[in-house]
Design an enzyme around this catalytic site. Structure first.
Site, PDB file in Angstrom:
ATOM      1  CG  ASP A  29     -41.258  20.982   5.078  1.00  0.00           C
ATOM      2  OD1 ASP A  29     -42.457  21.537   4.971  1.00  0.00           O
ATOM      3  OD2 ASP A  29     -40.672  20.142   5.324  1.00  0.00           O
TER       4      ASP A  29
ATOM      5  CG  ASN B 297     -51.293  17.866   1.835  1.00  0.00           C
ATOM      6  OD1 ASN B 297     -51.562  17.566   0.450  1.00  0.00           O
ATOM      7  ND2 ASN B 297     -49.843  18.086   2.051  1.00  0.00           N
TER       8      ASN B 297
ATOM      9  CD  GLN C 118     -54.130  19.742   8.787  1.00  0.00           C
ATOM     10  OE1 GLN C 118     -55.011  19.085   7.660  1.00  0.00           O
ATOM     11  NE2 GLN C 118     -53.860  20.699   9.082  1.00  0.00           N
TER      12      GLN C 118
ATOM     13  CB  VAL D 133     -48.390  20.366  10.859  1.00  0.00           C
ATOM     14  CG1 VAL D 133     -48.602  21.508  12.331  1.00  0.00           C
ATOM     15  CG2 VAL D 133     -47.049  19.193  11.130  1.00  0.00           C
TER      16      VAL D 133
ATOM     17  CG  HIS E 169     -48.965  23.689   7.165  1.00  0.00           C
ATOM     18  ND1 HIS E 169     -50.061  23.258   8.072  1.00  0.00           N
ATOM     19  CD2 HIS E 169     -48.877  22.544   5.931  1.00  0.00           C
ATOM     20  CE1 HIS E 169     -49.898  21.715   7.727  1.00  0.00           C
ATOM     21  NE2 HIS E 169     -48.958  21.427   6.586  1.00  0.00           N
TER      22      HIS E 169
ATOM     23  CG  HIS F 283     -46.705  22.502   1.783  1.00  0.00           C
ATOM     24  ND1 HIS F 283     -45.881  21.898   2.568  1.00  0.00           N
ATOM     25  CD2 HIS F 283     -47.817  22.275   2.585  1.00  0.00           C
ATOM     26  CE1 HIS F 283     -46.599  20.686   3.083  1.00  0.00           C
ATOM     27  NE2 HIS F 283     -47.810  21.138   3.240  1.00  0.00           N
TER      28      HIS F 283
HETATM   29  P1  AMP Z   1     -48.564  18.358   5.788  1.00  0.00           P
HETATM   30  O1  AMP Z   1     -48.079  17.280   5.745  1.00  0.00           O
HETATM   31  O2  AMP Z   1     -49.761  19.355   4.877  1.00  0.00           O
HETATM   32  O3  AMP Z   1     -49.313  19.217   7.404  1.00  0.00           O
HETATM   33  O4  AMP Z   1     -46.791  19.187   5.641  1.00  0.00           O
HETATM   34  C1  AMP Z   1     -46.275  19.461   7.140  1.00  0.00           C
HETATM   35  C2  AMP Z   1     -44.897  20.093   6.730  1.00  0.00           C
HETATM   36  O5  AMP Z   1     -44.134  20.561   7.824  1.00  0.00           O
HETATM   37  C3  AMP Z   1     -44.234  18.792   6.112  1.00  0.00           C
HETATM   38  O6  AMP Z   1     -43.871  18.878   5.363  1.00  0.00           O
HETATM   39  C4  AMP Z   1     -42.629  18.955   7.507  1.00  0.00           C
HETATM   40  O7  AMP Z   1     -41.810  18.078   6.492  1.00  0.00           O
HETATM   41  C5  AMP Z   1     -42.925  20.252   7.604  1.00  0.00           C
HETATM   42  N1  AMP Z   1     -42.601  19.897   9.083  1.00  0.00           N
HETATM   43  C6  AMP Z   1     -42.852  19.368  10.486  1.00  0.00           C
HETATM   44  N2  AMP Z   1     -42.024  20.111  11.040  1.00  0.00           N
HETATM   45  C7  AMP Z   1     -41.218  21.028  10.689  1.00  0.00           C
HETATM   46  C8  AMP Z   1     -39.834  21.839  11.643  1.00  0.00           C
HETATM   47  N3  AMP Z   1     -39.797  21.747  12.904  1.00  0.00           N
HETATM   48  N4  AMP Z   1     -39.785  22.319  10.803  1.00  0.00           N
HETATM   49  C9  AMP Z   1     -40.647  23.158   8.988  1.00  0.00           C
HETATM   50  N5  AMP Z   1     -40.430  22.221   8.767  1.00  0.00           N
HETATM   51  C10 AMP Z   1     -41.880  21.111   9.876  1.00  0.00           C
END
Ligand code: AMP
Length: 112
Positions: free
Chosen positions: A29, A85, A92, A94, A98, A100
């Protein structure tokens, strides 16, 4: 429009990839919330847990065996947390499924 994770899968943007196979990818991450913070994503574009189809059962099972093996290789024998999430109330960010993997410190419960 493709998500940032799809762009990582397609190598359009860089990521610190630690594992890849035909079905999934794992990378560190970019904004870690624990000493170990890895994201495991399917290559198939699934927006969230709510968008998992019945036909994805095997894929989701595969992701969890990858999570198990990564946790072992990352020496998380004292325990770790797996988080997905889903949707706005869970924060959430992205819209590409995914998981974590968070570890390397003691977690608190309940989560915020
Ligand atoms: P969520 O809030 O569950 O959607 O988590 C998205 C996660 O993606 C967060 O912990 C971010 O820090 C991570 N993230 C976003 N962009 C990138 C990236 N380019 N490379 C690695 N992690 C990322």
């Amino acid at each position: 429009m493709s998500t940032i994770f799809k762009k990582i899968i397609d190598r359009e943007i860089p990521a610190d990839i630690i594992y890849e196979d035909d079905l999934c990818l794992a990378f560190n991450d970019i904004n870690p919330k624990a000493p170990v913070h890895v994201l495991v994503i399917p290559k198939k574009e699934i927006a969230s847990t709510d968008d998992i189809a019945d036909e994805d059962k095997e894929l989701i099972g595969h992701l969890f065996t990858v999570i198990r093996d990564l946790a072992r290789s990352l020496n998380l024998g004292d325990g770790y947390r797996v988080v997905a999430n889903c949707g706005p109330h869970a924060g959430q960010e992205v819209p590409h499924l995914h998981y974590h993997i968070l570890g390397g410190r003691r977690m608190t419960w309940p989560p915020g």
